[in-house]
Design an enzyme around this catalytic site. Structure first.
Site, PDB file in Angstrom:
ATOM      1  N   LYS A  13       0.834  -1.210   0.000  1.00  0.00           N
ATOM      2  CA  LYS A  13       0.000   0.000   0.000  1.00  0.00           C
ATOM      3  C   LYS A  13       0.867   1.258   0.000  1.00  0.00           C
ATOM      4  O   LYS A  13       0.697   2.142  -0.837  1.00  0.00           O
ATOM      5  CB  LYS A  13      -0.946   0.014   1.221  1.00  0.00           C
ATOM      6  CG  LYS A  13      -1.880  -1.176   1.297  1.00  0.00           C
ATOM      7  CD  LYS A  13      -2.785  -1.113   2.516  1.00  0.00           C
ATOM      8  CE  LYS A  13      -2.070  -1.147   3.854  1.00  0.00           C
ATOM      9  NZ  LYS A  13      -1.309  -2.393   4.126  1.00  0.00           N
ATOM     10  N   ARG A  88      -9.649  -0.025   8.913  1.00  0.00           N
ATOM     11  CA  ARG A  88      -9.197  -1.385   9.207  1.00  0.00           C
ATOM     12  C   ARG A  88     -10.265  -2.204   9.926  1.00  0.00           C
ATOM     13  O   ARG A  88     -10.030  -3.376  10.223  1.00  0.00           O
ATOM     14  CB  ARG A  88      -7.963  -1.322  10.105  1.00  0.00           C
ATOM     15  CG  ARG A  88      -6.633  -1.388   9.346  1.00  0.00           C
ATOM     16  CD  ARG A  88      -5.523  -1.230  10.374  1.00  0.00           C
ATOM     17  NE  ARG A  88      -4.283  -1.839  10.017  1.00  0.00           N
ATOM     18  CZ  ARG A  88      -3.280  -1.205   9.383  1.00  0.00           C
ATOM     19  NH1 ARG A  88      -3.429   0.030   8.983  1.00  0.00           N
ATOM     20  NH2 ARG A  88      -2.164  -1.839   9.146  1.00  0.00           N
ATOM     21  N   ARG A 127      11.602  -5.716   4.958  1.00  0.00           N
ATOM     22  CA  ARG A 127      11.256  -4.299   4.764  1.00  0.00           C
ATOM     23  C   ARG A 127      12.164  -3.379   5.584  1.00  0.00           C
ATOM     24  O   ARG A 127      12.416  -3.629   6.757  1.00  0.00           O
ATOM     25  CB  ARG A 127       9.791  -4.062   5.169  1.00  0.00           C
ATOM     26  CG  ARG A 127       9.423  -2.580   5.230  1.00  0.00           C
ATOM     27  CD  ARG A 127       7.954  -2.340   5.097  1.00  0.00           C
ATOM     28  NE  ARG A 127       7.186  -2.706   6.277  1.00  0.00           N
ATOM     29  CZ  ARG A 127       5.857  -2.568   6.352  1.00  0.00           C
ATOM     30  NH1 ARG A 127       5.170  -2.099   5.329  1.00  0.00           N
ATOM     31  NH2 ARG A 127       5.229  -2.934   7.453  1.00  0.00           N
ATOM     32  N   ARG A 160      11.234  -1.731  11.213  1.00  0.00           N
ATOM     33  CA  ARG A 160      10.170  -1.501  12.192  1.00  0.00           C
ATOM     34  C   ARG A 160      10.116  -2.676  13.170  1.00  0.00           C
ATOM     35  O   ARG A 160      10.108  -3.825  12.748  1.00  0.00           O
ATOM     36  CB  ARG A 160       8.821  -1.366  11.476  1.00  0.00           C
ATOM     37  CG  ARG A 160       8.552   0.043  10.979  1.00  0.00           C
ATOM     38  CD  ARG A 160       7.354   0.108  10.074  1.00  0.00           C
ATOM     39  NE  ARG A 160       6.167  -0.570  10.593  1.00  0.00           N
ATOM     40  CZ  ARG A 160       5.016  -0.652   9.937  1.00  0.00           C
ATOM     41  NH1 ARG A 160       4.903  -0.099   8.746  1.00  0.00           N
ATOM     42  NH2 ARG A 160       3.991  -1.270  10.457  1.00  0.00           N
ATOM     43  N   ARG A 171      -0.048  -9.418  13.425  1.00  0.00           N
ATOM     44  CA  ARG A 171      -0.730  -8.387  12.631  1.00  0.00           C
ATOM     45  C   ARG A 171      -1.548  -9.016  11.516  1.00  0.00           C
ATOM     46  O   ARG A 171      -2.643  -8.540  11.195  1.00  0.00           O
ATOM     47  CB  ARG A 171       0.287  -7.392  12.067  1.00  0.00           C
ATOM     48  CG  ARG A 171       0.749  -6.393  13.119  1.00  0.00           C
ATOM     49  CD  ARG A 171       2.081  -5.764  12.788  1.00  0.00           C
ATOM     50  NE  ARG A 171       2.073  -5.074  11.519  1.00  0.00           N
ATOM     51  CZ  ARG A 171       3.126  -5.011  10.687  1.00  0.00           C
ATOM     52  NH1 ARG A 171       4.254  -5.604  11.014  1.00  0.00           N
ATOM     53  NH2 ARG A 171       3.026  -4.360   9.566  1.00  0.00           N
TER      54      ARG A 171
END
Ligand code: ADP
Ligand code: ADP
Ligand code: ZN
Length: 219
Positions: A13, A88, A127, A160, A171
């Protein structure tokens, strides 16, 4: 025009939203980025939000909706918004529809970036995120030109903490439980479009723009 970009953590996203928003003339609004800014300020609110984020849980709806509604009042949001990471939950989706209606606006498209779970975990584990502008990179799929530095702003890249495997798995669970129903909500409203999020970054971008323009031909 207002558009929602839906997809699991790691679906791409953020990677797509900045360029797509610029291309169609919308403000890119990412609630995850906003919450990370709140946490960085280390206020009582920041400390509360951090507790949810570090566990991989959702920040409560009321807090999230209030933050988005306040942001929508700012002048740069008047031209329309590309929402990334929001809504969400179905509760957030309903609140967004009601709020936009009160502002005389309408959500015209919800585009879902479809990516399989095993691909999501590979993306999250590799990431790297820019500390300054929150642009994301991937150690294999999208490496920065200079190791550890953001191509866009030169900021330092970090991993992160919630991208560590255990929290990432949590998550994804939260996503399947709370956010997947949002797809059905938008499908029911007739605004949902799906895009294959597993193609290369440029192809996904072209498909996303095409999906938005199918709903809103004038952009
Ligand atoms: P990702 O890009 O991996 O999907 P985000 O940066 O969007 O993750 O979100 C990071 C965290 O911020 C979430 O795990 C959650 O704790 C919080 N968060 C972001 N957006 C929302 C939202 N709309 N509702 C509740 N919590 C949110
Ligand atoms: P989200 O905002 O949905 O959580 P990101 O945009 O941060 O996801 O992307 C997650 C990771 O996957 C990042 O490391 C990014 O570089 C990488 N990525 C994004 N899109 C693709 C793609 N089409 N192919 C391969 N890797 C991708
Ligand atoms: Zn940067």
């Amino acid at each position: 025009m207002d558009v929602v970009l839906l997809g699991a953590p790691g679906a791409g996203k953020g990677t797509q939203a900045t360029a797509v928003a610029r291309e169609v003339g919308l403000l890119h609004l990412a609630t995850g980025d906003m919450f990370r800014d709140v946490v960085a300020r280390d206020t009582p609110l920041g400390r509360e939000v951090r507790q949810y984020m570090e566990r991989g849980e959702l920040v409560p709806d009321e807090l999230t909706i209030q933050m988005v509604v306040e942001r929508l009042r700012e002048p740069d949001a008047a031209r329309g918004v590309l929402f990334d990471g929001f809504p969400r939950t179905v509760h957030q989706a309903v609140a967004l529809d009601e709020h936009l209606e009160r502002m005389g606006r309408l959500l015209e498209a919800a585009v879902y970036l479809r990516v399989r779970e095993e691909v999501l975990l590979d993306r999250l584990s590799g990431r790297w995120t820019c500390q300054s502008c929150q642009a994301t990179y991937h150690v294999l799929f999208q490496p920065p030109a200079r190791p550890g530095r953001c191509d866009r702003c030169g900021g330092a890249l970090y991993q992160r903490p919630d991208d560590q495997r255990e929290t990432a798995v949590r998550r994804l669970k939260v996503y399947f439980e709370h956010t997947l129903p949002v797809l059905e909500y938008y499908r029911g409203r007739g605004v949902l479009r799906e895009v294959n999020g597993e193609r290369d970054i440029a192809s996904v971008r072209a498909d996303l723009l095409r999906a938005i323009r199918q709903r809103v031909p004038q952009v």
